[in-house]
Structure formats: structure tokens, C-alpha cells
Enzyme design. Sequence first.
Site, PDB file in Angstrom:
ATOM      1  N   ASN A  70      27.247  41.786  38.204  1.00 38.95           N
ATOM      2  CA  ASN A  70      28.305  42.191  37.546  1.00 38.95           C
ATOM      3  C   ASN A  70      29.285  42.430  38.412  1.00 38.95           C
ATOM      4  O   ASN A  70      29.258  43.600  39.398  1.00 38.95           O
ATOM      5  CB  ASN A  70      28.060  43.572  36.559  1.00 38.95           C
ATOM      6  N   GLU A  71      30.437  41.739  38.673  1.00 39.65           N
ATOM      7  CA  GLU A  71      31.563  42.200  39.371  1.00 39.65           C
ATOM      8  C   GLU A  71      31.159  42.343  40.950  1.00 39.65           C
ATOM      9  O   GLU A  71      31.412  43.130  41.593  1.00 39.65           O
ATOM     10  CB  GLU A  71      32.489  43.241  39.107  1.00 39.65           C
TER      11      GLU A  71
END
Length: 352
Positions: A70-71
Site C-alpha cells: 500500500n502506497e
Amino acid sequence: MNAEPVLAVYAGYSLKGAYVKPGPDLAPYVQDALDEIEYVTGPATSKWGSLRAKAGHPAPFTLTYVEVGNEDFFDRSGSYDQRFAQFNTAIKARYPNLQIISTVGFEHPENQRVRSVTPDVVDEHYYRTVDAFLRAARGQYDKYDRKGPKIFVGEWGAYETPFEPWNPRSRGEAPTPNMRAAIGDAAWMTEMERNSDLVIMNCYAPLLVNVNPGARQWRPNLIGYDALRVYGSPSYHAIKLFATNVGDEILKANATDTDVLVSVTRDSRSRTLYAKLVNPGNAASPVQLQVTGATLRPTATALTLAADPQATNSIDAPDRVVPVTSQVTGVAPGFTYTVPANGVVVLKLGLR
């Protein structure tokens, strides 16, 4: 809910720069991901599927998409390319039909993206001002390569303040967005819908906020609640209009000599055209609708969300900005429909 999950697995990066090196160090985390997928999708006779069944869900869940991390664009080490590849290879070997999502999309520089393999899907995140979304809604995805990965807009939302949501000054703002932000959100949805051959999924974020004093971490949020009550923001109502009035075919739609943004789909079963019209201006805007290749029924339904740009909903006034339904008569080739100022309209046009 008739919903299908997108499974996100930890990919070896933690905030503040800590990451697990690709290779043997990352292998236990890859195995964790495989075990998690088996828990979700495996038969009740498998090791992890049996634990799911024991927990009360004997039938496997339907799973199509797995996102790796995530990110991870925050990882300045440059390791995500190889970390993603290691997960991708292992997951595809055991579950070849799963679609693997890279958490670094095309909104980031090429040197941060996955390059050693081609992801099935990339996840793009956009927290933008209303004006930035209005600009992006006029062709951002037209330039994307249709042969490349599909797009999941996994986090997005318009903000109406002159400062970013993560600025401390946001704590003094309302927890949910106003009508001006809803215009930016609706404009962006026209862009995603027109390009839904490429943009396969999207998710406004954050979805929910506890509006009690001191309870929130972020704004704007789509839906506000306390212990007893709940309300939808203007952006919630705009998104619901788009989500519940959509066909199964994308139709080519051009808007000329107007600032109104447009997206049109057709439901082949009900023979209904859904024309989404978004007017970001402070004055009503007449739009002439030319429909070729079909004959329209003489009456239509208009679902309209329009209000002063600063108007919003709250826990004590939950219905200040809500859609209204009206009938439209005189529908014919080339008829003119006036979109109200600061308005989002869905026209439901029947086909003969």
C-alpha cells in the site's frame, strides 16, 4: 452487499522508511500472503481453508484481485520493483487466475513504478482540489495506453479547502465535504466512467467518520455518524447517483461550447440511456443533447443534486443537500436541457 473483496497483502514496507530486502528476507512475508489467499479461497479441506470453515464460513470467498502493499511509492530505497516481482511470481505460480495489483500507479515517476514485470492492474491515489479534478476530468485517461495495465483508483477524493487534508488546519473544518467538493468528485467520476474500459474499479476514501469531537483523523469523509445517527455528504449522494444509474455499454459523448462535463452509458437490457451532466459553474447552463442512432421516448426522468457551493449536510441537518427527482417532457432529437448551477444531473432517457 453482493461485494467482492480486494485483498491487500503486506509487501515488506513500513512507514518511516523501514523495508524488507527482496530475496530470502522477504520469503516469509510472501508465504504469509499465500497462506492468507488460501484462507480466503481454499476449500474447507485445506489447512487454511479449514480454519475459515471453523470460523463459520465453510464456502470459499470469491477473489479476483490481490494488491501487493500500500502506497509503496513512499519507499525511497527503490526496492518495490523487486519486492512486487517476488510476490507476483509466487502468487501467479499457485493462483494463475488472480489479478495482481501494483500499489504504484502512473501518477508517480517511472523510476518508482514496477518495471521488471507488468502488473495486471496499478493502483492510483488522488487527493486533489476541486479545480484539479475539473482539469483532470477533461481527458486524463484518454492519453493512457490501452495495452498497458488496467487502473484501480483505490483512493480518491476532492477537497474544497485551500490547504491539503493532512494540513493541521483541516481539523477546524467540517468532517464531510460540501457541494463544491461534490462537483469535483462528480466531474472526476465522468472521467472514470467514460474510460471504464481502462479504469476497472474506484474507491472514494475515507468512507466513514465518527463526527464526535476529537474522534476523527482526516477530512473530508464520505459518510458521517455518531452512536445513534448517520448521514451522507453531498459527495455521497453524487457517487450514489453515478453507481445506481449506469448501463453496460459506454457511449461516445462529446460536450462542445459548454463547461458541462458529460458521460453517457446504455443499459442494453432495459433500453435506457443514462446521461450524467456536471455543471461546475455558478450559472445554469443549457445543453443541447444530440442522440444519433436511436429514437428517444418523449419523456425522461431527471435526478438532480444541486445547491449553493458551500451547502453541506451534517449530523443535525442530514438532508440539506439531497437529490430530487423530476420528469422531463418534450424529449426529442436535439432537445435542450438546462443543468442547474453547481449541479449534478442524471438523465434517464428511454429508448423506443
